[in-house]
Motif scaffolding. Structure first.
Motif, PDB file in Angstrom:
ATOM      1  N   ILE A   3       1.667  -5.912  10.350  1.00 28.44           N
ATOM      2  CA  ILE A   3       1.202  -5.565   8.832  1.00 28.44           C
ATOM      3  C   ILE A   3       1.690  -7.225   8.616  1.00 28.44           C
ATOM      4  O   ILE A   3       2.771  -7.394   8.430  1.00 28.44           O
ATOM      5  CB  ILE A   3       1.772  -4.602   8.091  1.00 28.44           C
ATOM      6  N   SER A  62       0.833  -8.035   2.225  1.00 29.49           N
ATOM      7  CA  SER A  62      -0.329  -7.162   2.440  1.00 29.49           C
ATOM      8  C   SER A  62      -0.334  -6.203   1.073  1.00 29.49           C
ATOM      9  O   SER A  62       0.634  -6.026   0.331  1.00 29.49           O
ATOM     10  CB  SER A  62      -0.389  -6.232   3.659  1.00 29.49           C
ATOM     11  N   ALA A 112      -3.850  -1.388   6.153  1.00 28.40           N
ATOM     12  CA  ALA A 112      -2.366  -1.661   6.156  1.00 28.40           C
ATOM     13  C   ALA A 112      -1.506  -0.343   6.212  1.00 28.40           C
ATOM     14  O   ALA A 112      -0.502  -0.148   6.917  1.00 28.40           O
ATOM     15  CB  ALA A 112      -1.884  -2.851   5.143  1.00 28.40           C
TER      16      ALA A 112
END
Length: 217
Positions: free
Chosen positions: A147, A151, A201
């Motif tokens: 990730i 994000s 995500a």
């Protein structure tokens, strides 16, 4: 075969959490939605979701006889708190004039206020904070694997977590104030947003949790 238990105490859209975890769990693992303290105690991993009011959440956890099972899980195995399941891990919430929570960690759940403002533009911000926002990762953690920092995740909340120990903070976000958007210690990871509604995500975070051994690194 591992068992991943999602605690059902009657609050929140648990079906979306369950469906998301079913998509990303390792083949052969079981994802169970349960209100049984015994099933929670026997699970290999535990997800503690929720939405709504802290007072209602605490009442339902007590009413379902789940307090000890939640505390045991938070002390002993990979544990993921989501939204209200993050907030009630703290000692106290300002909601409804004040409510005692589970007290796993010291700190307070605070209200954004009636009319917070963007510190740069001065623009009024709506409460609840609802929609997509960036997460700034505060430190490495296995659940951040894959990730990218900053994000975007999906939030719906009027209160935010203010832990007494800065070392608990795993990510921050900004909405009028910079606030703790994720906390982590040992086998516990908790996040204010809804990973099950946060596209790739969010699914990656749940994927990571479904394989996490409960160690911080």
């Amino acid at each position: 075969m591992a068992v991943l238990a999602i605690i059902d105490y009657g609050m929140g859209n648990l079906r979306s959490v369950s469906n998301a975890l079913l998509r990303v769990a390792p083949a052969g693992d079981r994802v169970v939605l349960t209100s049984s303290p015994e099933v929670v105690r026997a699970a290999d991993r535990v997800v503690f979701p929720g939405q709504g009011a802290a007072r209602d959440c605490m009442r339902e956890i007590v009413g379902h006889g789940l307090v000890d099972a939640v505390l045991d899980a938070a002390a002993s195995r990979p544990f993921l708190g989501i939204c209200m399941g993050m907030q009630v891990l703290l000692a106290h919430s300002e909601e409804n004039g004040g409510i005692d929570c589970l007290g796993v960690y010291p700190g307070t759940v605070r209200y954004f206020g009636r009319s917070p403002r963007d510190p740069l533009s001065g623009e009024r911000l709506k409460v609840p904070h609802m929609g997509w926002n960036q997460l700034q990762q505060s430190r490495p953690h296995p659940l951040w694997s894959g990730i990218l920092d900053l994000s975007r995740f999906y939030f719906v909340h009027s209160y935010y977590v203010a832990p007494a120990e800065t070392g608990l903070v795993a990510a921050t976000a900004s909405y009028g104030v910079d606030f703790c958007a994720a906390l982590a210690r040992d086998n516990v990871f908790a996040i204010q947003c809804h990973p099950e509604k946060s596209a790739e995500a969010g699914l990656q975070l749940l994927h990571n949790f479904a394989r996490w051994n409960g160690k911080p690194a």
